[in-house]
Design an enzyme around this catalytic site. Sequence first.
Site, mmCIF file in Angstrom:
data_model
loop_
_atom_site.group_PDB
_atom_site.id
_atom_site.type_symbol
_atom_site.label_atom_id
_atom_site.label_comp_id
_atom_site.label_asym_id
_atom_site.label_seq_id
_atom_site.Cartn_x
_atom_site.Cartn_y
_atom_site.Cartn_z
ATOM 1 N N LYS A 42 -8.888 45.390 -36.093
ATOM 2 C CA LYS A 42 -8.879 45.235 -34.505
ATOM 3 C C LYS A 42 -9.144 43.679 -34.331
ATOM 4 O O LYS A 42 -9.904 43.331 -35.190
ATOM 5 C CB LYS A 42 -9.942 46.176 -33.924
ATOM 6 C CG LYS A 42 -10.324 45.847 -32.470
ATOM 7 C CD LYS A 42 -8.862 46.307 -31.756
ATOM 8 C CE LYS A 42 -8.219 47.702 -32.216
ATOM 9 N NZ LYS A 42 -6.803 47.789 -31.658
ATOM 10 N N ARG A 78 -6.210 57.560 -32.352
ATOM 11 C CA ARG A 78 -5.766 56.359 -32.835
ATOM 12 C C ARG A 78 -6.802 56.011 -33.943
ATOM 13 O O ARG A 78 -7.488 57.050 -34.407
ATOM 14 C CB ARG A 78 -5.936 55.043 -31.894
ATOM 15 C CG ARG A 78 -7.240 55.614 -30.662
ATOM 16 C CD ARG A 78 -8.716 55.833 -31.114
ATOM 17 N NE ARG A 78 -8.775 54.644 -32.148
ATOM 18 C CZ ARG A 78 -9.910 54.550 -33.042
ATOM 19 N NH1 ARG A 78 -10.589 55.991 -33.093
ATOM 20 N NH2 ARG A 78 -10.231 53.717 -33.479
ATOM 21 N N GLY A 79 -6.500 55.017 -34.469
ATOM 22 C CA GLY A 79 -7.276 54.845 -35.730
ATOM 23 C C GLY A 79 -6.247 55.103 -36.979
ATOM 24 O O GLY A 79 -5.448 55.979 -36.974
ATOM 25 N N ARG A 108 3.595 52.662 -33.069
ATOM 26 C CA ARG A 108 2.838 51.797 -32.866
ATOM 27 C C ARG A 108 3.124 50.768 -34.090
ATOM 28 O O ARG A 108 3.378 51.529 -35.161
ATOM 29 C CB ARG A 108 1.278 51.939 -32.999
ATOM 30 C CG ARG A 108 0.833 52.729 -31.600
ATOM 31 C CD ARG A 108 -0.477 53.098 -31.811
ATOM 32 N NE ARG A 108 -1.506 51.580 -31.532
ATOM 33 C CZ ARG A 108 -2.730 51.594 -31.761
ATOM 34 N NH1 ARG A 108 -3.491 53.033 -32.146
ATOM 35 N NH2 ARG A 108 -3.301 50.280 -31.686
ATOM 36 N N ASP A 120 -6.371 48.540 -40.758
ATOM 37 C CA ASP A 120 -5.090 49.260 -40.261
ATOM 38 C C ASP A 120 -4.340 48.873 -41.409
ATOM 39 O O ASP A 120 -3.002 49.691 -41.376
ATOM 40 C CB ASP A 120 -4.609 48.577 -38.938
ATOM 41 C CG ASP A 120 -5.731 49.202 -37.909
ATOM 42 O OD1 ASP A 120 -6.775 48.386 -37.757
ATOM 43 O OD2 ASP A 120 -5.751 50.151 -37.183
ATOM 44 N N GLN A 140 -13.213 50.262 -27.907
ATOM 45 C CA GLN A 140 -13.470 51.481 -28.909
ATOM 46 C C GLN A 140 -14.922 51.605 -29.396
ATOM 47 O O GLN A 140 -15.296 52.719 -29.814
ATOM 48 C CB GLN A 140 -12.402 51.281 -30.085
ATOM 49 C CG GLN A 140 -10.981 51.734 -29.773
ATOM 50 C CD GLN A 140 -10.112 50.270 -29.382
ATOM 51 O OE1 GLN A 140 -10.647 49.365 -28.727
ATOM 52 N NE2 GLN A 140 -8.857 50.361 -29.996
HETATM 53 C C1 LIG Z 1 -10.051 53.666 -39.864
HETATM 54 S S1 LIG Z 1 -8.712 52.766 -39.112
HETATM 55 C C2 LIG Z 1 -9.727 52.234 -37.621
HETATM 56 C C3 LIG Z 1 -9.160 50.955 -37.114
HETATM 57 O O1 LIG Z 1 -8.039 51.425 -36.193
HETATM 58 C C4 LIG Z 1 -8.337 50.666 -34.922
HETATM 59 O O2 LIG Z 1 -7.428 50.217 -34.292
HETATM 60 P P1 LIG Z 1 -6.855 51.417 -32.852
HETATM 61 O O3 LIG Z 1 -8.134 51.963 -32.382
HETATM 62 O O4 LIG Z 1 -6.020 50.254 -32.067
HETATM 63 O O5 LIG Z 1 -5.890 52.220 -33.444
HETATM 64 C C5 LIG Z 1 -9.320 49.374 -35.420
HETATM 65 O O6 LIG Z 1 -8.730 48.564 -36.071
HETATM 66 C C6 LIG Z 1 -9.952 50.118 -36.686
HETATM 67 O O7 LIG Z 1 -11.091 49.433 -37.425
#
Ligand SMILES: CSC[C@H]1O[C@H](OP(=O)(O)O)[C@H](O)[C@@H]1O
EC number: 5.3.1.23
Length: 366
Positions: A257, A53-54, A90, A246, A205
């Site tokens: 997030k 994720r990320g 997603r 994101d 996270q």
């Molecule tokens: C460097 S992008 C990180 C960004 O992604 C995370 O969301 P997720 O863990 O649901 O993919 C979160 O928004 C982070 O800031």
Amino acid sequence: MKINGTPTRTIWPAADGQAVEIIDQTRLPHEFVTVRLETLADAAHAIKAMLVRGAPLIGATAAYGMALAAKANPSDLALTVSYNVLHSTRPTAINLKWALDEMIKALGGIPESDRVAVAWQRAAEIADEDVAINSAIGDNGAKLIKAAWDQAKARGATQVNVLTHCNAGWLATVDWGTALAPVYKAFDAGIPVHVWVDETRPRNQGASLTARELNWHGVPHTVIADNTGGHLMQHGMVDLCIVGTDRTTRLGDVCNKIGTYLKALAAKDNNVPFYVALPSPTIDWTVADGVKEIPIEERDVTEQTHMTGKNADGAIVTVQVTPDGSPAGNWGFDVTPARLVTGLITERGVCPASPEGLATLFPEHA
Ligand SMILES: CSC[C@H]1O[C@H](OP(=O)(O)O)[C@H](O)[C@@H]1O
């Protein structure tokens, strides 16, 4: 980044050249498990179930997913199907579409017989480009931490305090991270940086990933409840905030997030600088108003009603934290309007969160 002294990325080609391997982030922080992705379905599941994720890592995984798909079937129809399967995993991080579009650009006009090799090459380039972009974000952001440290030191402080939300560290990318890249660069340069780590409900996270990677690197940090940041800012305990994104619009609205917007409001009210680490593939030039236009992912409410962790015996267990029958909601992201953002830390430098600011660094999109 290094894990116990060993340089490690979040995704890498398998030694046999037939698959890619990833760190299964759903098993962190207590277990370090790698998973082999061999098919398009494996890659799609890894993204949707958040083994990876990320935003940048989602993009890199999708790129390799297209390479795995081409290995099975390099036809035009298969390319289209693969694109749609991965794109549907997603909805919020724009890096997913960006990476898929990059792969189509690389593969669309070439013979089917060349597509597998070109797909693996382009996916590897996307991964390597991410590492370079994030390292540059780290260099540009570290200057902000250094300036904040100079001011804190003048006030007699012994450390500079950065607050971050969710995980925008190297675990959210191929390496270095975005919001945490400046922290690593500053720490490695000897600046006494400390990080307030928002736990970041509901998937935690921050508690499970940001704390994990800071712990691995030896960066001082404190895990806090999401609702703590405003109090810390009121008491002068936060020198600056750095978060990830994101999807950021051409006007500088920042999708990140859930809970980021509330942190930005507290920062504004307390005159705490609020920066967003922004790799250019995360800019959506087609979108202006983030609140109105960016799709916000809603995930399974069991992420809200249940939590997973280690019990006193060391076993990994999942428990229900809400009453049977209580409805729950699980929105994954929110949008921070540009007016609340002090600056955007990109690989090309730091700019105001505005069309004019972005135009100075990305004139090709002006
Ligand atoms: C460097 S992008 C990180 C960004 O992604 C995370 O969301 P997720 O863990 O649901 O993919 C979160 O928004 C982070 O800031």
